[in-house]
Motif scaffolding. Structure first.
Motif, PDB file in Angstrom:
ATOM      1  N   ASP A  95       0.692  -1.184   0.101  1.00  0.00           N
ATOM      2  CA  ASP A  95      -0.078   0.142  -0.142  1.00  0.00           C
ATOM      3  C   ASP A  95       0.809   1.263   0.070  1.00  0.00           C
ATOM      4  OD1 ASP A  95      -2.730  -1.026   0.512  1.00  0.00           O
ATOM      5  OD2 ASP A  95      -1.646  -2.152   2.082  1.00  0.00           O
ATOM      6  N   LEU A  96       0.718   2.348  -0.724  1.00  0.00           N
ATOM      7  CA  LEU A  96       1.089   3.436  -0.779  1.00  0.00           C
ATOM      8  C   LEU A  96       0.446   4.597  -0.048  1.00  0.00           C
ATOM      9  CD1 LEU A  96       3.483   5.197  -1.732  1.00  0.00           C
ATOM     10  CD2 LEU A  96       2.213   5.746  -3.855  1.00  0.00           C
ATOM     11  N   TYR A  97       1.329   5.345   0.881  1.00  0.00           N
ATOM     12  CA  TYR A  97       0.524   6.549   1.810  1.00  0.00           C
ATOM     13  C   TYR A  97       1.215   7.773   1.364  1.00  0.00           C
ATOM     14  CZ  TYR A  97      -1.700   2.949   4.807  1.00  0.00           C
ATOM     15  OH  TYR A  97      -2.566   1.957   5.521  1.00  0.00           O
ATOM     16  N   ARG A  98       0.382   8.631   1.028  1.00  0.00           N
ATOM     17  CA  ARG A  98       0.663   9.739   0.625  1.00  0.00           C
ATOM     18  C   ARG A  98       0.036  10.890   0.993  1.00  0.00           C
ATOM     19  NH1 ARG A  98       1.298  10.155  -5.712  1.00  0.00           N
ATOM     20  NH2 ARG A  98       3.337   9.262  -5.133  1.00  0.00           N
ATOM     21  N   ARG A 102      -4.067   6.818   2.335  1.00  0.00           N
ATOM     22  CA  ARG A 102      -3.604   5.673   1.532  1.00  0.00           C
ATOM     23  C   ARG A 102      -4.290   5.690   0.116  1.00  0.00           C
ATOM     24  NH1 ARG A 102      -5.759   0.502   0.508  1.00  0.00           N
ATOM     25  NH2 ARG A 102      -7.608   0.970   1.898  1.00  0.00           N
ATOM     26  N   SER A 106      -3.905  -0.946  -4.567  1.00  0.00           N
ATOM     27  CA  SER A 106      -3.139  -1.712  -3.621  1.00  0.00           C
ATOM     28  C   SER A 106      -2.788  -2.844  -4.555  1.00  0.00           C
ATOM     29  CB  SER A 106      -3.794  -2.233  -2.199  1.00  0.00           C
ATOM     30  OG  SER A 106      -4.137  -1.024  -1.481  1.00  0.00           O
ATOM     31  N   TRP A 134       2.432   4.250  -9.296  1.00  0.00           N
ATOM     32  CA  TRP A 134       2.745   5.094  -8.174  1.00  0.00           C
ATOM     33  C   TRP A 134       3.606   6.158  -8.634  1.00  0.00           C
ATOM     34  CZ3 TRP A 134       3.504   0.687  -3.746  1.00  0.00           C
ATOM     35  CH2 TRP A 134       1.958   0.294  -3.555  1.00  0.00           C
ATOM     36  N   PHE A 137       7.366   9.179  -7.321  1.00  0.00           N
ATOM     37  CA  PHE A 137       7.227   8.974  -5.745  1.00  0.00           C
ATOM     38  C   PHE A 137       7.537  10.587  -5.416  1.00  0.00           C
ATOM     39  CE2 PHE A 137       7.972   4.644  -6.674  1.00  0.00           C
ATOM     40  CZ  PHE A 137       7.177   4.015  -5.907  1.00  0.00           C
ATOM     41  N   ASP A 141       6.641  10.176   0.953  1.00  0.00           N
ATOM     42  CA  ASP A 141       5.728   8.804   0.383  1.00  0.00           C
ATOM     43  C   ASP A 141       6.377   7.628   1.167  1.00  0.00           C
ATOM     44  OD1 ASP A 141       4.043  10.283  -1.464  1.00  0.00           O
ATOM     45  OD2 ASP A 141       5.229   9.111  -3.237  1.00  0.00           O
ATOM     46  N   ARG A 142       5.040   6.783   1.526  1.00  0.00           N
ATOM     47  CA  ARG A 142       5.468   5.641   2.506  1.00  0.00           C
ATOM     48  C   ARG A 142       4.833   4.248   1.698  1.00  0.00           C
ATOM     49  NH1 ARG A 142       2.599   3.261   6.765  1.00  0.00           N
ATOM     50  NH2 ARG A 142       1.210   4.748   6.974  1.00  0.00           N
ATOM     51  N   ILE A 143       5.685   3.481   1.326  1.00  0.00           N
ATOM     52  CA  ILE A 143       4.936   2.194   0.973  1.00  0.00           C
ATOM     53  C   ILE A 143       5.150   1.164   2.173  1.00  0.00           C
ATOM     54  CG2 ILE A 143       5.641   0.212  -0.430  1.00  0.00           C
ATOM     55  CD1 ILE A 143       6.991   1.985  -2.286  1.00  0.00           C
ATOM     56  N   ASN A 181       8.080  -0.610   6.441  1.00  0.00           N
ATOM     57  CA  ASN A 181       7.587   0.577   5.622  1.00  0.00           C
ATOM     58  C   ASN A 181       9.107   1.074   5.052  1.00  0.00           C
ATOM     59  OD1 ASN A 181       4.963   1.414   6.545  1.00  0.00           O
ATOM     60  ND2 ASN A 181       6.041   0.959   8.411  1.00  0.00           N
TER      61      ASN A 181
END
Length: 400
Positions: A95-98, A102, A106, A134, A137, A141-143, A181
């Motif tokens: 999952d990518l959090y920006r 989220r 996914s 995605w 980046f 950004d957090r994967i 992460n």
């Protein structure tokens, strides 16, 4: 107690599993970010940071699971005919959090041996993801990588309540999860002077002039709010004249500079072997390798001195006829001249007081713009930057 109830109790005994993220790799071209092995026994989420700006990014992830070893020592009662236990399900998810949210997209891959075919040992679930949609980046950004395994299985038992009929009982397992992460950090450390105008902390403290080769330096006010400061490095360069001798430039790096230094350290000592003018550079690194530098200029001189020449000093207000020894007219002020009388040959011949080249990697606000020796040229005459004079009146041997 019925046989069915006894089966439930046995299922609790058997429902233990372990999870290990054996390998997690993010690749873009020849660049790779990898995680350490991650165990489900950790309560915290592990995090790694990177400053890569990937394209056509791929993520390879492999997880493993094992049934608890103590299950192999379990001795079933006689009414149990056979037991098949192990890992029945595995999942890897990205999952990518920006901006704290989220993204809807996914990526998930599942491995499902099932309760009819549980994997008792060395269960693996792996997949190679393409996450190029995605890109690009962004900073922070957090994967989030999620690994999950579930165990269970089935057993055959003799049901004494049904004429010794052999029946099947599904064991309900437990699920283990681990998270990891990778955070993208594209900004280097900062000093408070870059953030607020009233910052009183010095990014680097170095004496302007010293006559000792052993020099103490210190620093404070550095921070990195994303990945954090990881280390400091000190580099010392002897400054040399440029081609036309109008400016000082960085020469060779002085060997033996301290570093790398832990982020908790805020002072160090440097040693100089030759007289001269030096640039002391402090480099702050964050955990991704981003860097920010500050610089101070230092003169080390324990041998030079003020020298006099054959050109004499004279009282220009005195009479030439008296060889400037007598003032023959009333005056409120007396003019004294010492042109070319004094010099410091080391300073003058080596340009120690010339301006110092500016470097693009050192922000102006963190460069040496203060003190007796800065990056700007120090006004001087023949290597001397300051003249002090003293006057007195001697009348009948009484000095005032």
């Amino acid at each position: 107690m019925s046989s069915a109830m006894r089966m439930v109790n046995h299922s609790k005994v058997l429902s233990e599993a372990s999870l290990l993220v054996r390998h997690l790799r993010l690749t873009t071209g020849l660049d790779i970010v990898e995680s350490p092995p991650i165990s489900s026994g950790r309560d915290d989420q592990l995090t790694s940071w990177t400053n890569l700006k990937p394209s056509n990014t791929r993520v390879y992830m492999i997880i493993g699971g094992n049934f608890r070893k103590d299950v192999n020592q379990y001795v079933p009662p006689k009414y149990i005919v056979s037991i098949k236990v192990g890992i029945t399900y595995g999942k890897v998810q990205l999952d990518l959090y920006r901006g704290g949210n989220r993204l809807a997209t996914s990526y998930r891959h599942e491995c499902q041996p099932g309760i009819d075919n549980p994997q008792p040992d060395n269960f693996t679930c792996e997949h190679n993801f393409s996450v190029s949609d995605w890109e690009p980046f962004q900073h922070q950004d957090r994967i989030q990588f999620t690994a999950e395994v579930t165990n269970g299985g089935q057993l055959l038992f003799v049901n004494y309540d049904k004429m010794m009929q052999v029946e099947k009982y599904n064991l309900t397992g437990v699920t283990k999860r681990s998270n990891f992460n990778i955070v993208f950090d594209y900004q280097g450390p900062v000093h408070c002077r870059e953030l607020v105008s009233n910052c009183s902390n010095e990014p680097l403290i170095v004496p302007d002039v010293t006559n000792t080769s052993f020099v103490h330096v210190s620093w404070c006010g550095w921070q990195d709010t994303v990945s954090g400061i990881s280390k400091y490095q000190i580099e010392v360069f002897q400054l040399i004249p440029n081609g036309d001798k109008t400016q000082l430039i960085h020469g060779n790096k002085v060997p033996g500079s301290p570093g790398p230094l832990d982020s908790s350290i805020s002072e160090a000592n440097i040693s100089l072997s030759n007289v001269g003018v030096y640039a002391v550079v402090l480099i702050a690194f964050d955990r991704t390798g981003n860097r920010k530098s500050s610089r101070r200029i230092l003169i080390f001189d324990n041998i030079s001195d003020v020298e006099t020449t054959k050109d004499p000093s004279k009282v220009a207000s005195a009479s030439r006829e008296t060889n400037y020894s007598w003032i023959t007219e009333p005056r409120k002020f007396v003019r004294v001249e010492w042109k070319n009388r004094f010099s410091n040959k080391l300073d003058e011949e080596n340009g120690w007081l010339n301006s110092v080249e500016k470097l693009y990697e050192i922000p102006s606000i963190l460069d040496d713009n203060e003190g007796e020796r800065q990056i700007e040229r120090k006004k001087n005459v023949q290597g001397l930057s300051l003249f002090l004079s003293l006057s007195c009146i001697d009348d009948l041997n009484l000095t005032t």
